[in-house]
Design an enzyme around this catalytic site. Structure first.
Site, PDB file in Angstrom:
ATOM      1  N   LYS A  62       8.426   0.876  -0.206  1.00 32.59           N
ATOM      2  CA  LYS A  62       9.296   1.190  -1.344  1.00 32.59           C
ATOM      3  C   LYS A  62      10.066   2.454  -0.996  1.00 32.59           C
ATOM      4  O   LYS A  62       9.647   3.572  -1.304  1.00 32.59           O
ATOM      5  CB  LYS A  62       8.469   1.384  -2.623  1.00 32.59           C
ATOM      6  CG  LYS A  62       7.805   0.090  -3.091  1.00 32.59           C
ATOM      7  CD  LYS A  62       7.160   0.252  -4.460  1.00 32.59           C
ATOM      8  CE  LYS A  62       6.580  -1.057  -4.957  1.00 32.59           C
ATOM      9  NZ  LYS A  62       5.981  -0.928  -6.308  1.00 32.59           N
ATOM     10  N   SER A  96       0.644  -0.388 -12.176  1.00 36.94           N
ATOM     11  CA  SER A  96       1.213   0.741 -11.430  1.00 36.94           C
ATOM     12  C   SER A  96       1.746   1.803 -12.383  1.00 36.94           C
ATOM     13  O   SER A  96       2.222   1.504 -13.481  1.00 36.94           O
ATOM     14  CB  SER A  96       2.356   0.254 -10.532  1.00 36.94           C
ATOM     15  OG  SER A  96       1.895  -0.682  -9.590  1.00 36.94           O
ATOM     16  N   ARG A 101      -0.496  -9.642  -1.537  1.00 35.49           N
ATOM     17  CA  ARG A 101       0.888  -9.276  -1.883  1.00 35.49           C
ATOM     18  C   ARG A 101       1.788  -9.882  -0.806  1.00 35.49           C
ATOM     19  O   ARG A 101       2.183  -9.219   0.147  1.00 35.49           O
ATOM     20  CB  ARG A 101       1.033  -7.747  -1.917  1.00 35.49           C
ATOM     21  CG  ARG A 101       2.416  -7.228  -2.301  1.00 35.49           C
ATOM     22  CD  ARG A 101       2.420  -5.705  -2.226  1.00 35.49           C
ATOM     23  NE  ARG A 101       3.690  -5.125  -2.614  1.00 35.49           N
ATOM     24  CZ  ARG A 101       4.702  -4.894  -1.783  1.00 35.49           C
ATOM     25  NH1 ARG A 101       4.581  -5.239  -0.489  1.00 35.49           N
ATOM     26  NH2 ARG A 101       5.815  -4.347  -2.205  1.00 35.49           N
TER      27      ARG A 101
END
Length: 497
Positions: free
Chosen positions: A424, A395, A326
């Site tokens: 996040k 997700s 990622r």
């Protein structure tokens, strides 16, 4: 490619066992096909009893050798539950046919109750019925599978994965009926190409197959997979032979039904073996519950002077069970280069490797699959884009989105955020009760993500998750390998009952 030769070789013994022992099979079945089910059980060499009154079913179920439950007549649901509990207590194999289980609220609730309270040896249904029980989707057209759910040469491997995961969840052998039949246990999956289109033109061919499965399981309680494959093959080959005889007679559907039962009763093992078209599917393992234990996500912002390759290898060598790249700050060319490198590294350590969001890069770098968010699947069939054999992670943060993810073809779900996370900042934390509800709503593995570290991982105990996904708890540490080993130790404690 495997061919299931050991299963074919078992056919003579499986068939002989039924005819020698003449097991008694209790069938709580659809009133439309009760006579056909009784006759097909007799044709196989077993003996039927059609007891279905609540007051007597437990007594009968405790002494028979097999129990068949057919949801075609929902008025028998209470009898099924009572009989099923007695059969489970006595160690009697149970075969379930979830007829039109997705069609009405009554049937959906009935199917849920049966799966919740009983342990089945075999669950057999059409594609729509099995899809509903396994992933919460699946349409129906009466009692038939919907057109969009049909098994084809293009999608049969995907049905194999679904059936295998459902078998692992339930402990049952799963038999999915279609133009290509799929039979799956927790570790083996078969495709069977036998049968005839005229079987769909008579009432109850599916019910008869379920009854036949009951006879074969009742006669072979210690060989359920072999019994199931043999029974499905017998029905398909008998259908082909019945069609040949019917055409020679100039007969129609009623003649065909009689010839079908005749073919079952007259079948010899050698003919069955010669005419069975069986393929064992070599389906790679994808996302398993064990692989979710410690899911590491890369982040180069924490690397300092070290390379992503070196740090990731240290993490994999220390025991990380899953790897995701990622790297949001890299351009496409650099991302692809890093992804290719990590794909090779993960393969070396036998760890599944997925790419975050970028489907094209996942396919180009040789990754095992891709992980996407809910927004990434809107208007896309990601499963169709990556194919049936690649891993798809999605997700989710609610029961509804988790179910939607599974229906979209996910092999696992990343659920969070479970704690506050700087990755996040706007994500709302989930409670253990919310996590548990999500885990119970799906049959695929669930990994928790968001703000997890060695100090709070034990707070997830009892949440139902299969493991944790971390970024900074590993990659921000001075010694990533040591951090990985410590997290593995704590996750092991968290997962202990």
């Amino acid at each position: 490619m495997k061919n299931g030769s050991d299963l074919l070789a078992a056919f003579p013994e499986v068939m002989e066992q039924i005819r020698n022992t003449e097991p008694v099979i209790q069938a709580i079945t659809n009133f439309v096909t009760v006579n056909d089910c009784a006759n097909i059980i007799l044709a196989a060499g077993a003996s039927p009893t059609m007891a279905h009154e609540v007051a007597e079913v437990a007594e009968v179920a405790s002494v028979v050798q097999g129990l068949v439950m057919n949801m075609g007549t929902m008025g028998d649901l209470d009898a099924m539950l009572v009989a099923g509990k007695a059969a489970n207590a006595a160690g009697v194999p149970i075969v379930l046919d979830p007829v039109a289980v997705s069609a009405t609220a009554l049937r959906r609730e009935g199917g849920r109750k049966l799966l919740e309270h009983l342990k089945f040896s075999v669950i057999r249904g059409n594609t729509s019925e099995i899809k509903h029980l396994a992933v919460g989707s699946g349409a129906t057209r009466g009692v038939d599978a919907a057109e969009e759910d049909k098994i084809t040469e293009e999608n049969y491997r995907a049905f194999g994965y679904m059936a295998r995961e459902f078998a692992r969840k339930t402990g049952a052998v799963i038999a999915v009926s279609g133009v290509i039949d799929i039979i799956a246990s927790a570790d083996r999956v078969f495709a069977l190409r036998n049968g005839d289109a005229m079987m769909s033109r008579i009432t109850g061919s599916g019910c008869m197959l379920t009854a036949l499965l009951g006879a074969f399981c009742g006669g072979n309680p210690d060989r359920i997979l072999e019994a199931a494959v043999c029974a499905v093959a017998l029905m398909g080959v008998s259908g082909e032979m019945a069609r040949e005889k019917t055409d020679a007679q100039g007969g129609g559907t009623l003649t065909f039904r009689t010839n079908l039962v005749d073919a079952v009763s007259l079948m010899d093992a050698q003919t069955l073996m010669e005419r069975t078209h069986l393929e064992e599917l070599d389906l790679p393992e994808k996302a398993t519950r064990a692989s979710m234990k410690l899911y590491a996500i890369t982040d180069r912002t924490w690397l300092g002077n070290r390379t992503l390759h070196d740090v990731t290898e240290e993490v994999l060598a220390a025991g990380a069970t899953f790897l995701q790249i990622r790297e949001k700050e890299l351009d496409e060319a650099a991302f692809l280069a890093e992804a290719k490198d990590l794909a090779a590294l993960a393969k070396q350590y036998h760890v599944p490797f997925v790419v975050n969001d970028h489907i094209e890069i996942a396919l180009a770098c040789g990754a095992d699959g891709v992980h996407v968010g809910q927004s990434d699947i809107v208007g896309k069939d990601v499963r169709a884009m990556i194919g049936p054999d690649k891993i798809l992670g999605i997700s989710a943060n609610t029961v509804e989105t988790a179910i939607k993810a599974q229906q979209s073809g996910a092999d696992y779900i990343g659920v969070g955020a479970v704690f506050h996370t700087d990755t996040k900042k706007d994500a709302q934390s989930l409670t253990n009760a919310e996590l548990l509800a999500i885990c119970k709503a799906v049959t695929i593995p669930v990994v928790a993500i968001g703000g997890i570290n060695e100090g709070n991982v034990m707070q997830l105990k009892g949440s139902g998750v299969d493991g944790i996904s971390v970024i900074s708890a590993i990659f921000a540490k001075e010694n990533p390998g040591e951090a990985t080993r410590e997290l593995l130790r704590k996750v092991g404690e968290m997962l202990e009952e």
